[in-house]
Design a protein around this motif. Structure first.
Motif, PDB file in Angstrom:
ATOM      1  N   UNK A  51       0.788  -1.220   0.000  1.00 43.90           N
ATOM      2  CA  UNK A  51       0.000   0.000   0.000  1.00 43.90           C
ATOM      3  C   UNK A  51       0.822   1.272   0.000  1.00 43.90           C
ATOM      4  N   UNK A  52       0.120   2.390   0.126  1.00 43.86           N
ATOM      5  CA  UNK A  52       0.724   3.721   0.102  1.00 43.86           C
ATOM      6  C   UNK A  52       1.861   3.839   1.119  1.00 43.86           C
ATOM      7  N   UNK A  53       2.934   4.456   0.683  1.00 46.06           N
ATOM      8  CA  UNK A  53       4.152   4.753   1.448  1.00 46.06           C
ATOM      9  C   UNK A  53       5.057   3.550   1.654  1.00 46.06           C
ATOM     10  N   UNK A  54       4.622   2.348   1.272  1.00 47.43           N
ATOM     11  CA  UNK A  54       5.419   1.147   1.523  1.00 47.43           C
ATOM     12  C   UNK A  54       6.495   0.955   0.460  1.00 47.43           C
ATOM     13  N   UNK A  55       7.469   0.106   0.800  1.00 45.06           N
ATOM     14  CA  UNK A  55       8.422  -0.428  -0.162  1.00 45.06           C
ATOM     15  C   UNK A  55       8.191  -1.934  -0.250  1.00 45.06           C
ATOM     16  N   UNK A  56       9.090  -2.627  -0.935  1.00 45.08           N
ATOM     17  CA  UNK A  56       8.986  -4.085  -0.997  1.00 45.08           C
ATOM     18  C   UNK A  56       9.261  -4.743   0.343  1.00 45.08           C
ATOM     19  N   UNK A  57       9.879  -4.028   1.286  1.00 46.24           N
ATOM     20  CA  UNK A  57      10.314  -4.643   2.532  1.00 46.24           C
ATOM     21  C   UNK A  57       9.258  -4.664   3.619  1.00 46.24           C
ATOM     22  N   UNK A  58       8.229  -3.811   3.542  1.00 46.86           N
ATOM     23  CA  UNK A  58       7.210  -3.806   4.590  1.00 46.86           C
ATOM     24  C   UNK A  58       6.538  -5.169   4.734  1.00 46.86           C
ATOM     25  N   UNK A  59       6.134  -5.728   3.616  1.00 43.69           N
ATOM     26  CA  UNK A  59       5.487  -7.042   3.625  1.00 43.69           C
ATOM     27  C   UNK A  59       6.412  -8.106   4.186  1.00 43.69           C
ATOM     28  N   UNK A  60       7.655  -8.107   3.738  1.00 40.55           N
ATOM     29  CA  UNK A  60       8.626  -9.121   4.151  1.00 40.55           C
ATOM     30  C   UNK A  60       8.797  -9.130   5.662  1.00 40.55           C
ATOM     31  N   UNK A  61       8.832  -7.954   6.265  1.00 39.49           N
ATOM     32  CA  UNK A  61       9.155  -7.827   7.677  1.00 39.49           C
ATOM     33  C   UNK A  61       7.942  -7.888   8.598  1.00 39.49           C
ATOM     34  N   UNK A  62       6.751  -7.634   8.086  1.00 47.52           N
ATOM     35  CA  UNK A  62       5.598  -7.459   8.967  1.00 47.52           C
ATOM     36  C   UNK A  62       4.439  -8.431   8.738  1.00 47.52           C
ATOM     37  N   UNK A  63       4.373  -9.070   7.578  1.00 48.68           N
ATOM     38  CA  UNK A  63       3.169  -9.833   7.238  1.00 48.68           C
ATOM     39  C   UNK A  63       3.157 -11.245   7.786  1.00 48.68           C
ATOM     40  N   UNK A  64       4.285 -11.741   8.274  1.00 47.39           N
ATOM     41  CA  UNK A  64       4.374 -13.110   8.801  1.00 47.39           C
ATOM     42  C   UNK A  64       3.947 -14.134   7.751  1.00 47.39           C
ATOM     43  N   UNK A  65       4.411 -13.945   6.519  1.00 46.81           N
ATOM     44  CA  UNK A  65       3.961 -14.790   5.419  1.00 46.81           C
ATOM     45  C   UNK A  65       4.857 -15.983   5.151  1.00 46.81           C
ATOM     46  N   UNK A  66       6.105 -15.957   5.610  1.00 47.36           N
ATOM     47  CA  UNK A  66       7.064 -16.979   5.190  1.00 47.36           C
ATOM     48  C   UNK A  66       6.699 -18.370   5.691  1.00 47.36           C
ATOM     49  N   UNK A  67       6.162 -18.480   6.907  1.00 45.43           N
ATOM     50  CA  UNK A  67       5.864 -19.802   7.452  1.00 45.43           C
ATOM     51  C   UNK A  67       4.830 -20.519   6.593  1.00 45.43           C
ATOM     52  N   UNK A  68       3.730 -19.845   6.280  1.00 39.61           N
ATOM     53  CA  UNK A  68       2.683 -20.476   5.476  1.00 39.61           C
ATOM     54  C   UNK A  68       3.145 -20.698   4.040  1.00 39.61           C
ATOM     55  N   UNK A  69       3.930 -19.775   3.501  1.00 41.32           N
ATOM     56  CA  UNK A  69       4.442 -19.956   2.145  1.00 41.32           C
ATOM     57  C   UNK A  69       5.333 -21.189   2.066  1.00 41.32           C
ATOM     58  N   UNK A  70       6.134 -21.415   3.109  1.00 43.48           N
ATOM     59  CA  UNK A  70       6.972 -22.610   3.152  1.00 43.48           C
ATOM     60  C   UNK A  70       6.127 -23.866   3.310  1.00 43.48           C
ATOM     61  N   UNK A  71       5.094 -23.793   4.128  1.00 42.03           N
ATOM     62  CA  UNK A  71       4.225 -24.963   4.336  1.00 42.03           C
ATOM     63  C   UNK A  71       3.525 -25.375   3.053  1.00 42.03           C
ATOM     64  N   UNK A  72       3.004 -24.391   2.319  1.00 42.22           N
ATOM     65  CA  UNK A  72       2.227 -24.694   1.125  1.00 42.22           C
ATOM     66  C   UNK A  72       3.075 -24.750  -0.147  1.00 42.22           C
ATOM     67  N   UNK A  73       4.338 -24.381  -0.042  1.00 42.57           N
ATOM     68  CA  UNK A  73       5.220 -24.478  -1.195  1.00 42.57           C
ATOM     69  C   UNK A  73       4.945 -23.470  -2.284  1.00 42.57           C
ATOM     70  N   UNK A  74       4.770 -22.199  -1.889  1.00 42.44           N
ATOM     71  CA  UNK A  74       4.543 -21.135  -2.869  1.00 42.44           C
ATOM     72  C   UNK A  74       5.602 -20.058  -2.703  1.00 42.44           C
TER      73      UNK A  74
END
Length: 279
Positions: A51-74
């Motif tokens: 969203x507004x004001x973000x860079x590519x790093x906001x999601x990486x650091x704040x969304x807690x997405x890596x665990x589920x992405x690793x589980x589901x293989x995406x």
């Protein structure tokens, strides 16, 4: 591409790259999470738009997405939100809702924005193709999702290109940029005064014109301070109902616009995309 950072996460790799974008005519950064399954073969690619004001790093650091992405293989690709650099046009009034960090995922047609602000083509064409040349991602199995301005981007890009994606979802998206001040400011600058051009990037209008259907999931917090003035989620729900467009639009009591909200339901969004992008 030049690798700028790497970190192990849940057996996969969280990577950051910089490259020269031909489409945007500037140097860009993007982030990419590769799950452990990518070492054995190609995996589905999910693109996240922030969203507004973000860079590519906001999601990486704040969304807690890596665990589920690793589980589901995406794999998850996170572009920046606008072109960057000293020569890139910015809001002359210093606002945060236009210019740097506020590309709105459109192809600008107006000066001075048109020279660099071609975020639609960057996200849809250039960046995934670049990533697929270097990494084990399957462009025939793509999903797209995002937040706020990025939710608008995800919905509009998917709705305009249903054959390119298997699923689309959003957190607190700007659902009707034709009818909110954020959209009116950005679209008038990037696209000019012709509102029929704006409608080509308005999710509610695209839903009404759609002849194909994609699995669609939207989560919105009732405590979001932007809900009534900028996001207009009820307009999206009405457009889906009027057009008989199958969708799941969920309202969550008390949640706000922050990454605390996003992280709370991220696992469900990744599972949603993994289901539709499998096989």
């Amino acid at each position: 591409m030049e690798q700028a950072a790497t970190a192990l996460s849940f057996g996969g790799k969280q990577l950051r790259f910089k490259h020269h974008s031909t489409v945007l005519n500037c140097e860009m950064h993007f982030s990419l999470f590769l799950p452990p399954q990518a070492t054995a073969g190609s995996v589905p690619l999910l693109t996240w738009l922030s969203g507004l004001t973000c860079t590519d790093e906001n999601f990486v650091q704040k969304a807690c997405a890596q665990r589920a992405a690793a589980e589901y293989g995406v794999a998850i690709l996170a572009p920046d939100t606008s072109p960057r650099g000293e020569c890139i046009a910015d809001d002359p009034d210093g606002g945060w809702d236009l210019g740097l960090g506020a590309g709105f995922y459109v192809n600008a047609t107006q000066a001075p924005w048109a020279e660099h602000y071609q975020m639609y083509d960057y996200v849809l064409e250039e960046l995934p193709s670049l990533v697929a040349k270097e990494h084990s991602v399957d462009l025939s199995r793509q999903g797209i999702f995002g937040h706020s301005m990025g939710g608008h981007g995800a919905l509009s890009i998917a709705l305009k290109n249903p054959s390119r994606f298997r699923s689309v979802s959003a957190f607190a998206p700007i659902c009707a940029p034709l009818h909110c001040s954020w959209g009116e400011k950005a679209f008038s600058a990037y696209l000019g005064a012709d509102r029929s051009l704006w409608a080509q990037y308005d999710s509610c209008e695209l839903i009404r014109r759609s002849t194909e259907r994609l699995p669609l999931l939207v989560d919105q917090g009732s405590g979001d301070s932007f809900l009534e003035t900028q996001l207009k989620t009820p307009l999206l729900a009405s457009a889906c109902k009027d057009s008989d467009y199958p969708s799941t639009i969920r309202m969550h009591d008390g949640y706000d616009h922050s990454y605390f909200f996003i992280a709370s339901f991220m696992d469900e969004h990744i599972a949603f995309h993994a289901q539709h992008c499998a096989g």
